[in-house]
Design a protein around this motif. Structure first.
Motif, short mmCIF file in Angstrom:
data_model
loop_
_atom_site.label_atom_id
_atom_site.label_comp_id
_atom_site.label_asym_id
_atom_site.label_seq_id
_atom_site.Cartn_x
_atom_site.Cartn_y
_atom_site.Cartn_z
N LEU A 116 0.70 -1.62 -0.02
CA LEU A 116 -0.12 -0.39 -0.26
C LEU A 116 1.14 1.27 -0.30
O LEU A 116 0.27 2.32 -0.25
CB LEU A 116 -0.95 0.13 1.38
N GLY A 117 1.89 0.83 0.65
CA GLY A 117 3.27 2.54 0.42
C GLY A 117 4.26 1.96 1.45
O GLY A 117 4.17 1.26 2.17
N TRP A 118 5.38 2.82 1.38
CA TRP A 118 5.94 2.28 1.91
C TRP A 118 6.26 2.58 3.12
O TRP A 118 6.88 2.08 4.23
CB TRP A 118 7.77 2.88 1.32
N VAL A 119 5.69 4.03 3.67
CA VAL A 119 5.71 4.45 4.74
C VAL A 119 4.69 3.81 5.96
O VAL A 119 5.67 3.45 6.54
CB VAL A 119 5.18 5.67 4.88
N PRO A 120 3.23 3.09 5.64
CA PRO A 120 3.07 2.04 6.32
C PRO A 120 4.10 1.46 6.66
O PRO A 120 3.50 0.45 7.59
CB PRO A 120 1.46 1.70 5.44
N GLY A 121 4.24 0.00 5.66
CA GLY A 121 5.18 -0.92 5.62
C GLY A 121 5.95 0.11 6.87
O GLY A 121 5.88 -0.77 8.18
N SER A 122 6.40 0.13 7.22
CA SER A 122 7.94 1.22 7.88
C SER A 122 7.41 1.40 9.38
O SER A 122 8.07 1.12 9.98
CB SER A 122 8.15 2.17 7.57
N ILE A 123 6.38 1.89 9.29
CA ILE A 123 5.65 2.47 10.90
C ILE A 123 5.92 1.15 10.71
O ILE A 123 5.93 0.79 12.75
CB ILE A 123 4.63 3.34 10.12
N HIS A 124 4.38 -0.05 10.66
CA HIS A 124 4.20 -1.07 11.33
C HIS A 124 5.78 -1.85 11.94
O HIS A 124 5.55 -2.19 13.07
CB HIS A 124 3.16 -1.41 9.82
N ALA A 125 6.43 -1.59 10.60
CA ALA A 125 7.71 -2.54 11.20
C ALA A 125 8.18 -2.14 11.98
O ALA A 125 9.21 -3.27 12.99
CB ALA A 125 8.75 -2.41 9.51
N VAL A 126 8.86 -0.64 12.00
CA VAL A 126 9.45 0.55 13.49
C VAL A 126 9.08 -0.36 14.57
O VAL A 126 9.46 -0.92 15.98
CB VAL A 126 9.44 1.18 12.75
N TRP A 127 7.47 -0.24 15.09
CA TRP A 127 6.46 -0.66 15.77
C TRP A 127 6.58 -1.67 15.86
O TRP A 127 6.88 -2.18 17.49
CB TRP A 127 5.08 -0.19 15.16
N ALA A 128 6.93 -3.13 15.17
CA ALA A 128 6.60 -4.47 16.25
C ALA A 128 7.59 -4.75 15.75
O ALA A 128 7.81 -5.63 16.89
CB ALA A 128 6.42 -5.31 14.41
N VAL A 129 9.14 -4.74 15.54
CA VAL A 129 10.08 -4.73 16.42
C VAL A 129 10.87 -3.83 17.42
O VAL A 129 11.62 -5.52 18.34
CB VAL A 129 11.62 -4.30 14.93
N VAL A 130 10.65 -2.90 17.96
CA VAL A 130 10.52 -3.07 19.29
C VAL A 130 9.76 -2.79 20.31
O VAL A 130 10.23 -3.42 21.12
CB VAL A 130 9.95 -0.54 19.08
N LYS A 131 8.87 -3.36 19.28
CA LYS A 131 7.59 -4.05 20.90
C LYS A 131 7.90 -5.31 20.96
O LYS A 131 7.83 -5.76 22.43
CB LYS A 131 6.43 -4.07 20.11
N HIS A 132 8.88 -6.48 20.01
CA HIS A 132 9.40 -7.35 20.02
C HIS A 132 10.18 -7.15 21.07
O HIS A 132 10.78 -8.43 22.20
CB HIS A 132 9.83 -8.02 18.66
N ASP A 133 10.91 -6.75 21.28
CA ASP A 133 12.43 -6.58 21.82
C ASP A 133 11.88 -5.86 23.04
O ASP A 133 12.77 -6.50 24.65
CB ASP A 133 13.05 -5.76 21.34
N GLU A 134 10.87 -5.49 23.48
CA GLU A 134 10.53 -4.80 25.12
C GLU A 134 9.72 -6.08 25.65
O GLU A 134 10.50 -6.86 26.66
CB GLU A 134 8.83 -4.18 25.05
N LYS A 135 8.74 -7.06 24.93
CA LYS A 135 8.67 -8.18 25.40
C LYS A 135 9.49 -9.02 25.74
O LYS A 135 9.59 -10.06 26.66
CB LYS A 135 7.91 -8.60 24.35
N TYR A 136 10.77 -9.40 24.72
CA TYR A 136 11.91 -10.31 24.98
C TYR A 136 12.32 -9.67 25.58
O TYR A 136 13.11 -9.81 27.06
CB TYR A 136 12.39 -10.40 23.92
N SER A 137 12.80 -8.63 26.66
CA SER A 137 13.64 -7.88 27.39
C SER A 137 12.87 -7.72 29.05
O SER A 137 13.38 -8.20 30.02
CB SER A 137 14.48 -6.04 27.23
N GLN A 138 11.53 -7.93 28.48
CA GLN A 138 10.63 -7.78 30.26
C GLN A 138 10.71 -9.69 30.49
O GLN A 138 11.33 -9.86 32.12
CB GLN A 138 9.60 -7.17 30.06
N HIS A 139 10.89 -10.31 29.44
CA HIS A 139 10.80 -11.86 29.53
C HIS A 139 12.19 -11.91 30.35
O HIS A 139 12.36 -12.64 31.29
CB HIS A 139 10.65 -13.10 28.30
N GLN A 140 13.31 -11.49 30.10
CA GLN A 140 14.47 -11.75 30.19
C GLN A 140 14.78 -10.93 31.87
O GLN A 140 15.68 -11.79 32.50
CB GLN A 140 15.44 -11.12 28.90
#
Length: 63
Positions: free
Chosen positions: A36-60
């Protein structure tokens, strides 16, 4: 590795998602958003990577 995934999430969103989550629903959503567009894909990707890292660091922290 987190920095590389964030850079890929900005410039090649599906690749950043794939390296973080593998093949799954998050990757498919990101591919659709990127089509649909590079910007929506980038926003989603950055959000998903940051959320994944937050969950991983909380679990650790609880182990």
């Amino acid at each position: 590795m987190k920095f590389v995934r964030l850079l890929l999430a900005i410039f090649l969103p599906p690749v950043g998602i794939f390296l973080t989550y593998g093949f799954g629903p998050t990757l498919l959503i990101n591919i659709l958003l990127t089509l649909l567009g590079w910007v929506p894909g980038s926003i989603h990707a950055v959000w998903a990577v940051v959320k994944h890292d937050e969950k991983y660091s909380q679990h650790q922290g609880t182990v």
